[in-house]
Write a protein that holds these residues in place. Structure first.
Motif, PDB file in Angstrom:
ATOM      1  N   GLY A 554      10.397  66.100  63.546  1.00  0.00           N
ATOM      2  CA  GLY A 554      10.921  66.465  64.853  1.00  0.00           C
ATOM      3  C   GLY A 554       9.897  66.320  65.959  1.00  0.00           C
ATOM      4  O   GLY A 554      10.246  66.031  67.114  1.00  0.00           O
ATOM      5  N   VAL A 557      10.283  62.961  67.386  1.00  0.00           N
ATOM      6  CA  VAL A 557      11.547  62.616  68.022  1.00  0.00           C
ATOM      7  C   VAL A 557      11.460  62.710  69.541  1.00  0.00           C
ATOM      8  O   VAL A 557      11.881  61.795  70.269  1.00  0.00           O
ATOM      9  CB  VAL A 557      12.675  63.515  67.482  1.00  0.00           C
ATOM     10  CG1 VAL A 557      13.962  63.286  68.283  1.00  0.00           C
ATOM     11  CG2 VAL A 557      12.917  63.238  66.005  1.00  0.00           C
ATOM     12  N   THR A 558      10.893  63.814  70.063  1.00  0.00           N
ATOM     13  CA  THR A 558      10.869  64.015  71.514  1.00  0.00           C
ATOM     14  C   THR A 558      10.046  62.956  72.243  1.00  0.00           C
ATOM     15  O   THR A 558      10.543  62.318  73.184  1.00  0.00           O
ATOM     16  CB  THR A 558      10.361  65.429  71.845  1.00  0.00           C
ATOM     17  OG1 THR A 558      11.249  66.389  71.269  1.00  0.00           O
ATOM     18  CG2 THR A 558      10.296  65.637  73.347  1.00  0.00           C
ATOM     19  N   ALA A 561      11.850  59.658  72.203  1.00  0.00           N
ATOM     20  CA  ALA A 561      12.964  59.617  73.150  1.00  0.00           C
ATOM     21  C   ALA A 561      12.444  59.445  74.576  1.00  0.00           C
ATOM     22  O   ALA A 561      13.032  58.718  75.389  1.00  0.00           O
ATOM     23  CB  ALA A 561      13.789  60.892  73.033  1.00  0.00           C
ATOM     24  N   ALA A 597      14.504  56.119  65.725  1.00  0.00           N
ATOM     25  CA  ALA A 597      15.004  57.439  66.102  1.00  0.00           C
ATOM     26  C   ALA A 597      16.231  57.794  65.274  1.00  0.00           C
ATOM     27  O   ALA A 597      16.401  58.943  64.836  1.00  0.00           O
ATOM     28  CB  ALA A 597      15.330  57.473  67.592  1.00  0.00           C
ATOM     29  N   LEU A 600      14.952  58.788  61.845  1.00  0.00           N
ATOM     30  CA  LEU A 600      14.415  60.148  61.831  1.00  0.00           C
ATOM     31  C   LEU A 600      15.545  61.174  61.818  1.00  0.00           C
ATOM     32  O   LEU A 600      15.466  62.198  61.122  1.00  0.00           O
ATOM     33  CB  LEU A 600      13.512  60.368  63.038  1.00  0.00           C
ATOM     34  CG  LEU A 600      12.146  59.673  63.006  1.00  0.00           C
ATOM     35  CD1 LEU A 600      11.426  59.854  64.328  1.00  0.00           C
ATOM     36  CD2 LEU A 600      11.295  60.209  61.866  1.00  0.00           C
ATOM     37  N   GLY A 601      16.608  60.913  62.573  1.00  0.00           N
ATOM     38  CA  GLY A 601      17.742  61.817  62.571  1.00  0.00           C
ATOM     39  C   GLY A 601      18.387  61.913  61.198  1.00  0.00           C
ATOM     40  O   GLY A 601      18.747  63.009  60.739  1.00  0.00           O
ATOM     41  N   GLN A 604      16.163  63.991  58.927  1.00  0.00           N
ATOM     42  CA  GLN A 604      16.250  65.427  59.201  1.00  0.00           C
ATOM     43  C   GLN A 604      17.552  66.006  58.644  1.00  0.00           C
ATOM     44  O   GLN A 604      17.564  67.124  58.117  1.00  0.00           O
ATOM     45  CB  GLN A 604      16.137  65.680  60.701  1.00  0.00           C
ATOM     46  CG  GLN A 604      14.723  65.465  61.238  1.00  0.00           C
ATOM     47  CD  GLN A 604      14.601  65.821  62.702  1.00  0.00           C
ATOM     48  OE1 GLN A 604      15.239  65.205  63.560  1.00  0.00           O
ATOM     49  NE2 GLN A 604      13.780  66.812  63.008  1.00  0.00           N
TER      50      GLN A 604
END
Length: 916
Positions: A554, A557-558, A561, A597, A600-601, A604
């Motif tokens: 996580g 991720v930010t 993005a 991305a 990664l989602g 998770q």
């Protein structure tokens, strides 16, 4: 190849030949004598000998490596992008010289070497350009052939242009217009088929009917999300390839559109590519109309090649890099796997040499690469947009459709050949795998591999965005945050730390916890091969490790993005520095960020499952990949219970027309009952709003006269000695020409160890997957070229292998091919009807295996199934009318011998008939 034996003197260098029968050495004067393995190894170590396929010769001697003057390396230098079967007879055929007089004719290598060296002195040698320059580099790498070849190649008067200068550069072209709306007339389809088949060929009603049915997939679409879908089952011998090429080529010509034809195996891709010469006989036109597409990992990466030849490779790998550099000048499309690079060449130098030249790690920097305009992959991608026919594989079509990356006007007209594999291809394509290797690959894409810092493109995301970093502070800051978070991903040496339960960081901690739970729960944990256990009653250590790993992911991720958003702004409102090249680099990086991305989602979501409830749409399990006791990877796997759900949404619904075809699209009982329900489920047709059309044509072959199925009831399963005896006597009585299929690699190796020597003494060569250091495609080429040879293999040889004629006259299976006990299979078995699900799987495998036996109207042979208790219900897998008998091994031997004798095969092709 005009070298002739009469003109070319044998090379006066000792030659070494080793087989399962014996070992022979030819002295410089050509005299040959048999020697022991010890003496052969000593002599080869003292002075270089002529060899034919050094890895195979080394395996026959029982040693790991053997150096010398390998004739295959010389062939690859003289004839880049040409193929020869890598045996003595195959090389003789390629060179136009007399074949060896027997297995002990070591002097043949001297004669073949003389013929090869004479090529370099020929004034009309087509591949002369680049040879002198390449040879200078090879000499610096101490290539064994360099001193001999150097005497024959004169320095060119003008400097030779380097391959990077010679390769054509692709040009951007305007998008192809949207295909016209056309309806194909039956008469036009029939006329096109007649043109492809040829005026002198036999007209087959089944093929005409098939072509007419296939044309339905090219009719205009009636509603959005509802393609014209045809499920067409065509028995072996119908001629389905030309049957669907006729309407496909006709539609492409009239509609000015592109048809994508997808296969499951590379063998069928090669065959299909060859068949397109009937559609476009002119080679230049064919190059423009037909494009073969594969995944990026199949193609030569020019930047990797540049790194390799500039010092990135050493030793034998450096020699391979120079030969690959020479091949790059003459290759059709840069395809290193199944293209015009001989499959036997990379194994001469080791697997790592080959892997280092392809893009296997997802690190391509696209427009930031100095060779971008010459890139084989980019050229093929752009050619696809203008082509009439694109030949690809199932996975590539699915990936392009799912990622919205279809070239040209999109994937609107699709043909899926080998359609019985569509479910399996979708299963793998839409899977999610959170493994150590996948995590390392992500880290490499973001940061670049640790071992290769500072080398060319191997600098990760920063290399792709060098322009943006220099001019835009926000981009640079986001990259710094991504790099900081990515350092929590597994690092160099992770597998060793996980294997000793000494992890570093949250992701390695996750994999160590996965390993611990698998070892605690899996059965047969000490057998040395892959292990798995379902995700159930997860141990607290793994739940905690999953939470820590999810937090670490996580953290990436930010900033990813943020970076993606910043790049989007740069593209929408481009600054002055964002020229065409920089824009392409930014677009490529943004697309890669979007994909990762999404990854990664998915990871998770998978980690959340470890501490939460199961999702009924998915099957999850923990996995250890191992080989012979060595840990290869650790991770968590997720598959769709029904992978046709994402396949239908991503591939079928956007298309206008889809043809799914195979000889075994349905199980045999379903075919007899005219039941298409299972086929519709396994092709995704059942998920469409409108029903698919169906077509079926049975094989024109007379199976009752051409084939016989023998079920041998007195050979015990897993009895290695008994299996080996059965294989040996059946292969001997058939005179070779046998494809032996196994359900386990360990049993294949054990049986091969008992068979190879006695069969060789009977004059029957034996080759095997997982034993011989030869790639599968080359093994099949050897098998096809030698009527007395036999080949042992596993799943990869069960279908996609086309060996018509006397080279294949017997198929032996070592038992019923039951599905492997696995978490994935158990879940689908439960959902799919229990025993009936297993039966459908087994009958499909039996039908495909039997399909290898009879490929044309004059083929004859036996299908032998070794199993004392084969259920009668499974015998419906075989074509109606084929005789099926349960017999003893002794009776099977008698029947095979009688069948070989009655089939009219020449005695010279059956050397064993006098032995039994």
């Amino acid at each position: 190849m005009s070298a002739t034996e009469s003109r070319d003197a044998p090379l006066a260098i000792p030659a070494l030949v080793a087989s399962h029968v014996g070992v022979w050495i030819a002295a410089p004067d050509g005299s040959v004598r048999g020697v022991g393995r010890g003496e052969a190894m000593a002599r080869a170590g003292d002075s270089p000998h002529l060899l034919l396929n050094a890895p195979v010769t080394a395996s026959r001697l029982g040693i790991g490596e053997l150096s010398g003057l390998d004739l295959l390396e010389l062939f690859a230098f003289l004839y880049p992008a040409r193929f020869a079967v890598p045996t003595a007879h195959g090389l003789a055929a390629a060179l136009g010289i007399a074949p060896p007089k027997g297995e002990s004719d070591a002097g043949f290598l001297q004669r073949a070497a003389g013929a090869l060296l004479a090529v370099a002195a020929q004034p009309d040698w087509p591949e002369r350009h680049g040879a002198w320059t390449s040879l200078q580099s090879l000499a610096r790498q101490r290539w064994a052939w360099a001193p001999l070849v150097a005497k024959l190649i004169e320095k060119p008067r003008a400097p030779e242009r380097h391959v990077f200068q010679l390769l054509p550069k692709w040009e951007e072209a305007p998008p192809r217009p949207t295909p016209r709306v056309v309806a194909l007339e039956d008469g036009a389809v029939a006329a096109e088929l007649a043109r492809l088949v040829g005026s002198g060929a036999e007209q087959r009603d089944g093929q005409r009917d098939y072509a007419r049915a296939a044309a339905a997939a090219f009719a205009p679409r009636d509603a959005s999300g509802a393609p014209q879908m045809m499920l067409a089952e065509a028995g072996t011998g119908i001629g389905k390839t030309l049957g669907y090429l006729a309407p496909a080529a006709l539609w492409a010509r009239e509609a000015q559109g592109t048809v994508w034809v997808a296969t499951f195996t590379k063998a069928l891709q090669r065959q299909l590519d060859a068949e397109t010469a009937r559609v476009w006989p002119d080679p230049a036109e064919r190059r423009a109309k037909v494009v073969v597409r594969k995944g990026r990992e199949n193609y030569l990466c020019l930047l990797n090649l540049e790194d390799a030849v500039q010092g990135g490779f050493g030793g034998r790998a450096a020699v391979f890099a120079r030969l690959a550099e020479r091949w790059a000048e003459y290759t059709r499309d840069g395809d290193m796997v199944g293209g015009d690079l001989p499959g036997w060449l990379p194994p001469l130098f080791g697997r790592t040499s080959f892997a280092g030249l392809t893009d296997r790690r997802g690190e391509c920097i696209y427009a930031a690469c100095p060779h971008y305009r010459s890139c084989f992959i980019e050229r093929a991608t752009r050619a696809s947009a203008q082509a009439d026919l694109v030949i690809a594989n199932h996975a590539l079509v699915m990936i392009n459709a799912a990622r919205g990356r279809a070239e040209g006007s999109g994937l609107t007209r699709l043909v899926f050949d080998e359609g019985h594999h569509l479910f399996d291809a979708a299963d793998a394509t839409f899977a999610v795998a959170l493994t150590g290797r996948e995590a390392v690959e992500l880290k490499n894409w973001l940061l670049g591999p640790e071992r290769a810092a500072g080398r060319g493109r191997r600098r990760g995301l920063a290399a792709r965005l060098a322009d943006a970093i220099s001019y835009d502070d926000e981009t640079a800051l986001a990259l710094e945050r991504i790099a900081a978070a990515a350092r929590h991903l597994p690092g160099e040496g992770w597998l060793g730390r996980v294997g000793t339960d000494d992890p570093e960081g949250p992701l390695e901690g996750l994999f160590a916890a996965v390993r611990g739970q698998v070892l605690a729960r899996a059965e047969e944990a000490d057998h040395g091969y892959g292990l798995e256990t379902e995700v159930a009653e997860v141990l607290p250590r793994l739940v905690e490790a999953a939470a820590a790993a999810s937090a670490a992911l996580g953290a990436m991720v930010t900033p990813m993005a943020q970076l993606e958003g910043r790049l989007a702004l740069l593209l929408e409102d481009p600054p002055d520095w964002l020229d065409g090249g920089a824009r392409a680099r930014v677009e490529g990086a943004r697309a890669g960020l979007t994909l990762r991305a999404q990854l990664l989602g998915a990871w998770q979501q998978l980690l959340a499952r470890l501490g939460g409830p199961a999702d009924p749409d998915f099957i999850d399990w923990l996995d250890l990949a191992r080989a012979e006791g060595r840990l290869l990877d650790v991770g968590i796997q997720r598959r769709w219970l029904d992978p046709m759900r994402p396949f239908s949404g991503a591939v079928l619904e956007p298309a206008h027309g889809v043809l799914v075809t195979s000889a075994t699209l349905r199980s045999r009982p379903d075919a007899l009952a005219d039941d298409w329900r299972d086929a519709e489920l396994r092709t995704g047709a059942a998920r469409l709003p409108r029903p698919a059309k169906h077509f079926a044509a049975s094989s024109p072959f007379d199976y009752s006269a051409q084939a016989r199925v023998l079920i041998v009831t007195d050979v015990k399963p897993r009895d290695i000695a008994g299996l080996a005896h059965a294989y040996r006597i059946l292969i001997e009585v058939a005179g070779g020409g046998t494809l032996g299929l196994f359900t386990a690699i360990a049993r294949l190796r054990a049986v091969h160890a008992r068979l190879a020597d006695p069969l060789a003494r009977a004059g029957l060569p034996l080759y095997a997957q997982h034993v011989d250091p030869i790639d599968t495609a080359t093994l099949v080429d050897i098998f096809r070229a030698e009527p007395g040879a036999s080949l042992l293999g596993t799943d990869a040889l069960r279908d996609g292998v086309d060996v018509p004629g006397t080279s294949l006259r017997q198929v032996i299976m070592e038992g019923v091919p039951w599905p492997r006990r696995a978490v994935l299979h158990a879940a689908r078995r439960l959902a799919g009807g229990g025993n009936s699900f297993d039966d459908r799987v087994v009958m499909g495998r039996l039908a495909q295996a039997f399909g290898r036996l009879i490929r044309r109207a004059d083929d004859h042979g036996h299908f032998v199934l070794l199993g004392p208790a084969v259920p009668s219900r499974l015998l419906g897998a075989f074509p109606p009318g084929v005789p099926i008998e349960r017999v003893s091994l002794e009776e099977a031997v008698r029947l095979v011998k009688a069948g070989v004798s009655a089939s009219g095969i020449a005695a010279s092709d059956v050397p064993s008939l006098g032995h039994t």
